[in-house]
Design an enzyme around this catalytic site. Sequence first.
Site, PDB file in Angstrom:
ATOM      1  N   ARG A  12     -15.635 -15.496  -8.575  1.00 57.01           N
ATOM      2  CA  ARG A  12     -15.414 -13.926  -8.769  1.00 57.01           C
ATOM      3  C   ARG A  12     -16.722 -13.341  -8.436  1.00 57.01           C
ATOM      4  NH1 ARG A  12     -10.972 -11.851 -10.835  1.00 57.01           N
ATOM      5  NH2 ARG A  12     -10.455 -13.757 -12.143  1.00 57.01           N
ATOM      6  N   ASN A  66      -6.818   3.861 -11.901  1.00 55.05           N
ATOM      7  CA  ASN A  66      -6.076   2.621 -11.479  1.00 55.05           C
ATOM      8  C   ASN A  66      -4.456   3.137 -11.861  1.00 55.05           C
ATOM      9  OD1 ASN A  66      -4.854   0.067 -10.802  1.00 55.05           O
ATOM     10  ND2 ASN A  66      -4.669  -0.193 -13.145  1.00 55.05           N
ATOM     11  N   HIS A 102      -0.983   1.988 -13.206  1.00 50.97           N
ATOM     12  CA  HIS A 102      -0.224   0.599 -13.798  1.00 50.97           C
ATOM     13  C   HIS A 102       1.261   0.793 -14.093  1.00 50.97           C
ATOM     14  CE1 HIS A 102      -0.246  -3.068 -16.299  1.00 50.97           C
ATOM     15  NE2 HIS A 102       0.461  -2.134 -17.244  1.00 50.97           N
ATOM     16  N   GLY A 141       0.976  -1.406  -0.099  1.00 52.89           N
ATOM     17  CA  GLY A 141      -0.116  -0.146  -0.060  1.00 52.89           C
ATOM     18  C   GLY A 141       0.883   1.242  -0.028  1.00 52.89           C
ATOM     19  N   LEU A 153      -8.672  -4.826 -19.765  1.00 50.84           N
ATOM     20  CA  LEU A 153      -7.775  -4.560 -18.523  1.00 50.84           C
ATOM     21  C   LEU A 153      -6.732  -3.416 -18.813  1.00 50.84           C
ATOM     22  CD1 LEU A 153      -6.628  -5.947 -16.023  1.00 50.84           C
ATOM     23  CD2 LEU A 153      -5.182  -7.575 -17.657  1.00 50.84           C
TER      24      LEU A 153
HETATM   25  C1  GRF Z   1       3.849  -2.029  -7.324  1.00 45.65           C
HETATM   26  O1  GRF Z   1       4.573  -2.722  -8.389  1.00 45.65           O
HETATM   27  C2  GRF Z   1       3.338  -0.773  -8.390  1.00 45.65           C
HETATM   28  O2  GRF Z   1       3.857  -0.736  -9.339  1.00 45.65           O
HETATM   29  C3  GRF Z   1       1.768  -1.174  -8.544  1.00 45.65           C
HETATM   30  O3  GRF Z   1       1.460  -2.187  -7.697  1.00 45.65           O
HETATM   31  C4  GRF Z   1       2.641  -2.600  -6.909  1.00 45.65           C
HETATM   32  C5  GRF Z   1       2.482  -2.417  -5.421  1.00 45.65           C
HETATM   33  O4  GRF Z   1       2.082  -1.218  -5.065  1.00 45.65           O
HETATM   34  N1  GRF Z   1       0.817  -0.300  -8.749  1.00 45.65           N
HETATM   35  P1  GRF Z   1       1.850  -0.560  -3.503  1.00 45.65           P
HETATM   36  O5  GRF Z   1       3.252  -0.132  -3.028  1.00 45.65           O
HETATM   37  O6  GRF Z   1       1.247  -1.508  -2.796  1.00 45.65           O
HETATM   38  O7  GRF Z   1       1.238   0.602  -3.732  1.00 45.65           O
END
Ligand code: GRF
Length: 195
Positions: free
Chosen positions: A64, A106, A108, A11, A143
């Site tokens: 799901r 989101n 990415h 997080g 996605l």
């Molecule tokens: C990281 O690899 C980031 O690039 C992607 O999710 C992974 C963990 O992110 N967004 P976080 O530290 O849990 O925010």
Amino acid sequence: KRVAILISGGGSNMVKLAQSMAGDHPARPVLVASNDPKAGGLDRAAEMGISTAAVDHRAFKGDRPAFEAALSAKIAAANPDIICLAGFMRVLTEGFVRHWEGRMINIHPSLLPLYKGLHTHQRALDAGDQEAGCTVHEVTAALDDGPILGQARVPIIAGDTAETLAARVLVQEHALYPAVLRRFAAGERAPVYLP
Ligand code: GRF
């Protein structure tokens, strides 16, 4: 604006987003939820005084829709206006996405539309790319495919591994995501480009 943040792991992006929503910022964090009850980010959110929730996707054994119904109930209880996916590693069904379309974003770790999906840094290295980065986009049913709200670029340096590149990109994620959220929460859609 009320913001719910969905995580799966440590997080770090969630922490930066939550810390950014202060003062005259148009949004406040109202929930941090995870598909993993053991996600380290849940403890960090609790330390910041943010309500947390967890729905273990493993308890739904591939069902799901049932997992998402449970997760949606927890999210609905916090009544958010915006959902931020931040290191959230589950693919959401079309039904969930449609319900939140236009209100869910989101981050990415690639320069979309390059490298949708996983292992983005290794793929950039294998392709011999000179640069890499991260993208914040609106979440749509396809996605890693929605309208781009911001991007940050970093150089790829000789000798980089997926780990060194990921660390360099993560620093930019922590700058980009809060900048995009502030605009998104204010109703602005003009994309942010860093540097
Ligand atoms: C990281 O690899 C980031 O690039 C992607 O999710 C992974 C963990 O992110 N967004 P976080 O530290 O849990 O925010």
